[in-house]
Design a protein around this motif. Structure first.
Motif, PDB file in Angstrom:
ATOM      1  N   UNK A 224       9.169  -0.884  -0.984  1.00 16.22           N
ATOM      2  CA  UNK A 224      10.077  -1.453  -1.977  1.00 16.22           C
ATOM      3  C   UNK A 224      11.362  -1.945  -1.320  1.00 16.22           C
ATOM      4  N   UNK A 225      11.873  -1.185  -0.366  1.00 18.51           N
ATOM      5  CA  UNK A 225      13.090  -1.586   0.352  1.00 18.51           C
ATOM      6  C   UNK A 225      12.855  -2.884   1.127  1.00 18.51           C
TER       7      UNK A 225
ATOM      8  N   UNK B 104       5.220   2.811   5.578  1.00 18.12           N
ATOM      9  CA  UNK B 104       4.362   3.992   5.552  1.00 18.12           C
ATOM     10  C   UNK B 104       4.210   4.608   4.173  1.00 18.12           C
ATOM     11  N   UNK B 105       4.981   4.117   3.199  1.00 14.53           N
ATOM     12  CA  UNK B 105       4.852   4.599   1.828  1.00 14.53           C
ATOM     13  C   UNK B 105       5.445   3.571   0.873  1.00 14.53           C
TER      14      UNK B 105
ATOM     15  N   UNK C 123       1.953   9.028  -0.004  1.00 10.75           N
ATOM     16  CA  UNK C 123       3.001   9.956  -0.449  1.00 10.75           C
ATOM     17  C   UNK C 123       4.173   9.207  -1.073  1.00 10.75           C
ATOM     18  N   UNK C 124       4.947   9.912  -1.864  1.00 13.78           N
ATOM     19  CA  UNK C 124       6.179   9.407  -2.491  1.00 13.78           C
ATOM     20  C   UNK C 124       5.918   8.407  -3.613  1.00 13.78           C
ATOM     21  N   UNK C 125       5.105   7.398  -3.362  1.00 21.39           N
ATOM     22  CA  UNK C 125       4.789   6.409  -4.385  1.00 21.39           C
ATOM     23  C   UNK C 125       3.429   5.800  -4.064  1.00 21.39           C
ATOM     24  N   UNK C 126       2.472   5.907  -4.987  1.00 24.71           N
ATOM     25  CA  UNK C 126       1.135   5.382  -4.692  1.00 24.71           C
ATOM     26  C   UNK C 126       1.064   3.876  -4.929  1.00 24.71           C
ATOM     27  N   UNK C 127      -0.083   3.293  -4.602  1.00 22.62           N
ATOM     28  CA  UNK C 127      -0.234   1.851  -4.675  1.00 22.62           C
ATOM     29  C   UNK C 127      -0.133   1.293  -6.077  1.00 22.62           C
TER      30      UNK C 127
ATOM     31  N   UNK D 169       0.756   1.340   4.254  1.00 22.11           N
ATOM     32  CA  UNK D 169      -0.331   2.238   4.653  1.00 22.11           C
ATOM     33  C   UNK D 169       0.239   3.457   5.374  1.00 22.11           C
ATOM     34  N   UNK D 170      -0.137   4.655   4.934  1.00 25.47           N
ATOM     35  CA  UNK D 170       0.364   5.859   5.583  1.00 25.47           C
ATOM     36  C   UNK D 170      -0.547   6.357   6.705  1.00 25.47           C
TER      37      UNK D 170
END
Length: 246
Positions: free
Chosen positions: A41-42, A35-36, A59-63, A11-12
């Motif tokens: 993923x990490x 936060x994204x 941001x960066x990658x959506x759900x 959740x951002x």
């Protein structure tokens, strides 16, 4: 061996992060926050989770994209539940097609979150935490405004206990002295006292009914009010003690 965590919050929005974290902390569930999607993923590559709660738009990658990576690249079967500001009917097909197991709308409500935890977490995990059943008070509003600030919650609840003690004492004393008009004033003041612990729905009718009663009719109504408030005090004190013991 990868560390096992109950819930991953992806959740951002900082407010929503705090709300979910506060609800999970209340029931003693372990969690991590990303936060994204990339950060999530990490974490998923180094930790195991029983449940993932994720925002659809980040941001960066959506759900949706993250879910596809979890299912197709990481090949994880962990339940995934989306948290979205969109209308559920507009996005649920897309969520399920990507591999999610459920979705619910913002603003986040504790009862919905607990429903998801009950559905997707192992039953033995649901036995952890403070299982005290609050029969009278409802701290949902306080939890929403505190944003996880437990010192603030303790301060508010201790003030409630102090104030309701004084209100009950005055109501009893004035009733014994047969000062009916003053009872009505204290009753209206008590409406403000009980709001923060969710007692309004249980006591508003009884308190307001005193406005139209003769002194001879007030006794049984006051007994009911005292009984509910005393139960609320006990539950409120239990909450304070449980937070202080953490």
């Amino acid at each position: 061996m990868r560390e096992q965590i109950d819930v991953l919050i992806v959740e951002d929005n900082l407010i929503d992060q705090k709300l979910i974290a506060n609800y999970l902390r209340e029931y003693d569930f372990s969690f991590k926050i990303a936060s994204d999607g990339l950060e999530a993923q990490i974490l998923l590559e180094s930790h195991s989770f029983f449940l993932i709660l994720l925002n659809l738009t980040m941001p960066k990658m959506d759900g949706i994209e993250l879910t596809k990576i979890i299912r197709q690249k990481l090949r994880l079967e962990v339940p995934i539940v989306s948290v979205t500001a969109f209308n559920i009917n507009e996005v649920k097909d897309k969520c399920f097609a990507a591999g999610m197991n459920g979705c619910f709308s913002k603003p986040i409500q504790k009862i919905e979150l607990l429903g998801m935890l009950t559905q997707f977490l192992p039953k033995e995990k649901l036995k952890s935490g403070d299982q005290y059943a609050y029969e009278v008070i409802d701290l949902s509003y306080l939890k929403d405004v505190s944003l996880g600030d437990e010192e603030y919650e303790i301060e508010v609840i201790e003030k409630f206990i102090e104030t309701i003690n004084q209100d009950l004492l005055e109501l009893q004393q004035i009733f014994e002295e047969k000062r009916g008009e003053e009872i009505k004033m204290i009753a209206l003041r008590t409406l403000s006292t009980i709001y923060i612990v969710g007692l309004r729905s249980k006591l508003e009718t009884s308190l307001r009914s005193l406005e139209n009663m003769d002194l001879s009719e007030m006794g049984s109504q006051l007994e009911c009010i005292h009984a509910i408030c005393n139960k609320a005090k006990a539950e409120a004190q239990h909450f304070v003690d449980s937070v202080k013991q953490k």
